[in-house]
Design an enzyme around this catalytic site. Sequence first.
Site, short mmCIF file in Angstrom:
data_model
loop_
_atom_site.label_atom_id
_atom_site.label_comp_id
_atom_site.label_asym_id
_atom_site.label_seq_id
_atom_site.Cartn_x
_atom_site.Cartn_y
_atom_site.Cartn_z
CG HIS A 165 -12.33 36.02 -37.55
ND1 HIS A 165 -13.70 35.81 -36.66
CD2 HIS A 165 -12.17 37.38 -37.89
CE1 HIS A 165 -13.72 36.81 -36.47
NE2 HIS A 165 -12.92 37.81 -37.22
CG ASP A 167 -7.21 42.49 -41.89
OD1 ASP A 167 -7.57 43.87 -42.05
OD2 ASP A 167 -6.73 42.61 -40.66
N1 ACO Z 1 -2.42 30.18 -41.68
C1 ACO Z 1 -1.76 28.37 -40.35
N2 ACO Z 1 -2.75 27.93 -40.00
C2 ACO Z 1 -3.47 28.53 -39.43
C3 ACO Z 1 -3.54 29.99 -39.52
C4 ACO Z 1 -3.51 30.57 -40.03
N3 ACO Z 1 -3.75 31.55 -40.83
N4 ACO Z 1 -4.64 30.29 -38.84
C5 ACO Z 1 -4.83 29.50 -37.93
N5 ACO Z 1 -4.64 28.74 -37.78
C6 ACO Z 1 -4.47 26.91 -37.77
C7 ACO Z 1 -3.42 26.50 -35.73
O1 ACO Z 1 -1.62 26.50 -35.93
C8 ACO Z 1 -4.62 26.39 -35.46
O2 ACO Z 1 -3.88 24.60 -35.68
P1 ACO Z 1 -3.75 23.80 -34.63
O3 ACO Z 1 -5.29 23.31 -33.95
O4 ACO Z 1 -3.57 22.48 -35.40
O5 ACO Z 1 -2.93 23.66 -33.37
C9 ACO Z 1 -6.66 26.03 -36.37
O6 ACO Z 1 -5.34 26.67 -37.25
C10 ACO Z 1 -7.26 27.14 -34.98
O7 ACO Z 1 -5.81 28.56 -34.57
P2 ACO Z 1 -5.87 29.18 -33.54
O8 ACO Z 1 -4.94 30.00 -33.65
O9 ACO Z 1 -5.89 28.35 -32.28
O10 ACO Z 1 -6.81 29.77 -33.48
P3 ACO Z 1 -7.77 31.38 -32.47
O11 ACO Z 1 -9.34 31.45 -32.94
O12 ACO Z 1 -7.10 31.45 -31.65
O13 ACO Z 1 -6.64 32.74 -34.09
C11 ACO Z 1 -6.50 33.93 -36.02
C12 ACO Z 1 -7.69 33.54 -35.24
C13 ACO Z 1 -5.51 34.45 -34.39
C14 ACO Z 1 -7.03 35.09 -35.87
C15 ACO Z 1 -5.26 33.32 -36.95
O14 ACO Z 1 -6.62 32.30 -37.26
C16 ACO Z 1 -4.44 34.01 -37.40
O15 ACO Z 1 -3.31 33.94 -36.51
N6 ACO Z 1 -4.64 34.45 -38.46
C17 ACO Z 1 -3.14 34.58 -39.18
C18 ACO Z 1 -3.79 36.30 -38.46
C19 ACO Z 1 -4.72 37.27 -39.73
O16 ACO Z 1 -5.47 37.49 -40.74
N7 ACO Z 1 -5.26 37.96 -38.18
C20 ACO Z 1 -6.53 39.42 -38.86
C21 ACO Z 1 -7.71 38.63 -37.83
S1 ACO Z 1 -9.23 39.26 -38.29
C22 ACO Z 1 -8.99 40.40 -37.05
O17 ACO Z 1 -8.77 41.01 -35.91
C23 ACO Z 1 -9.34 41.83 -37.64
#
Ligand code: ACO
Length: 430
Positions: free
Chosen positions: A307, A364
């Site tokens: 998140h 979720d």
């Molecule tokens: N699985 C594996 N790795 C992940 C995940 C995941 N679900 N989420 C983040 N990471 C990793 C990224 O690859 C990144 O790694 P790095 O630092 O080595 O490059 C690090 O964690 C940070 O991730 P970001 O994408 O920069 O974080 P951001 O805050 O931009 O994204 C998000 C947040 C979009 C929710 C992300 O965690 C994600 O894609 N999750 C999966 C989709 C999801 O569940 N979305 C629902 C969110 S809740 C909502 O909207 C109601």
Amino acid sequence: MSQNAVLHLPGDQIIELPVLSGSENEKAVDISKLRSKTGYITMDPGYGNTGSCESSITFLDGEKGILRYRGIPIEQLASQASFVEVAYLIIYGKLPNQTELDAFTGKLNHHALLHEDMKHFFSSFSGQAHPMAILSAMVASLSGYYPEESATDGTGAFDANAARLISKIRTLAAFSYKKSVGQPFIYPKDDLSYCANFMRMMFAVPATDYEPDPVVVDALNLLLILHADHEQNCSTATVRTVASSHASLFASVAAGILALWGPLHGGANQKVIEMLEMIRADGGNIGKFIDMAKDKDSGFRIMGFGHRVYKNFDPRATVIKKACDNVLTKLGVQDPILDLAKQLEEIALSDDYFVERKLYPNVDFYSGIIYRAIGIPVNMFTVMFALGRLPGWIGQWKELMDDPTHRITRPRQIYQGQTEVDYVPIDKRA
Ligand code: ACO
């Protein structure tokens, strides 16, 4: 006492920038005069460090796992309130007393029906159309039936349109489901609660009586409350951006629905179930999928994990996980993917990759398992999220419209393209 931050820029430019404090002591540097005074802008892709507004609707602290609507902790609302009360709280800023709640409920009942012409729209969509595509189009179409309004115009048009949206979105969602399964539309009934009414419109058929199961109704009420607002998330920021051009409530919310649809936002609830089914069909080898999630080249992420704001736990996920066990037990449903989800969570939370990045289950991760248990088809999950988030979008739209200082949203950029070149006629091009 007001404070300033001091920014030293190249060329010995120094500027003092006001520091703002929120009511929970959050801090911000106000850069609104930065460009006009220095020529500089700030860069913040994804706006992770940018406050776009001041708001009194929702407070969340991602480090401590706190979420409050109008000051009231989400745990209290989830265990004691109805979704309609929460909608009122978010939009109007206070819990309704009995008279106000009765009047609000009366308005929702009054506006529950769709204009009969709108029913014909459903037959124009392809049978393959995703329900989110239908929902956003239908919400935008409401603009064609009801007057445009501004929250501050004092005519009551906002109150009527807010009630129309909250009530009709439920009818639209249920009708789009009925269309997809080829069953007749079931009209709303005034003597049922908001959630019971929705379940009846979804699952009743004319041939038999339908009695909504109170366990199912309570579960739906809980899920809608947990999704009702979440400050400046992607879809809400979209609603505010569209509203900032003075677009109508219906147009702004239709845009919010489309932003919610994406798999990184509300669309994740559908993707979680699809992912868990995929892991199960693959033999349940969780380690393989954890490894894939850690491999950036795989393009695979654990859906329902991570998140932007919550970095310890998502308080909504905690409530939902508990509810998930309760609801499935009460309904006598045994869903193997619930066990799989729990195993996946346990393994991920003890893995350095997830620990270091503070990746926890979000709202979720478990919501889809409850939706599935209460009979909601997987492609309707994000529609359910939209039903829940609607009071937040409406409250935020109103807050923006009521703010006389708001400006149209118009970010800047740093241009990195071709510098000036001459136009080349087609016969001279390489
Ligand atoms: N699985 C594996 N790795 C992940 C995940 C995941 N679900 N989420 C983040 N990471 C990793 C990224 O690859 C990144 O790694 P790095 O630092 O080595 O490059 C690090 O964690 C940070 O991730 P970001 O994408 O920069 O974080 P951001 O805050 O931009 O994204 C998000 C947040 C979009 C929710 C992300 O965690 C994600 O894609 N999750 C999966 C989709 C999801 O569940 N979305 C629902 C969110 S809740 C909502 O909207 C109601």
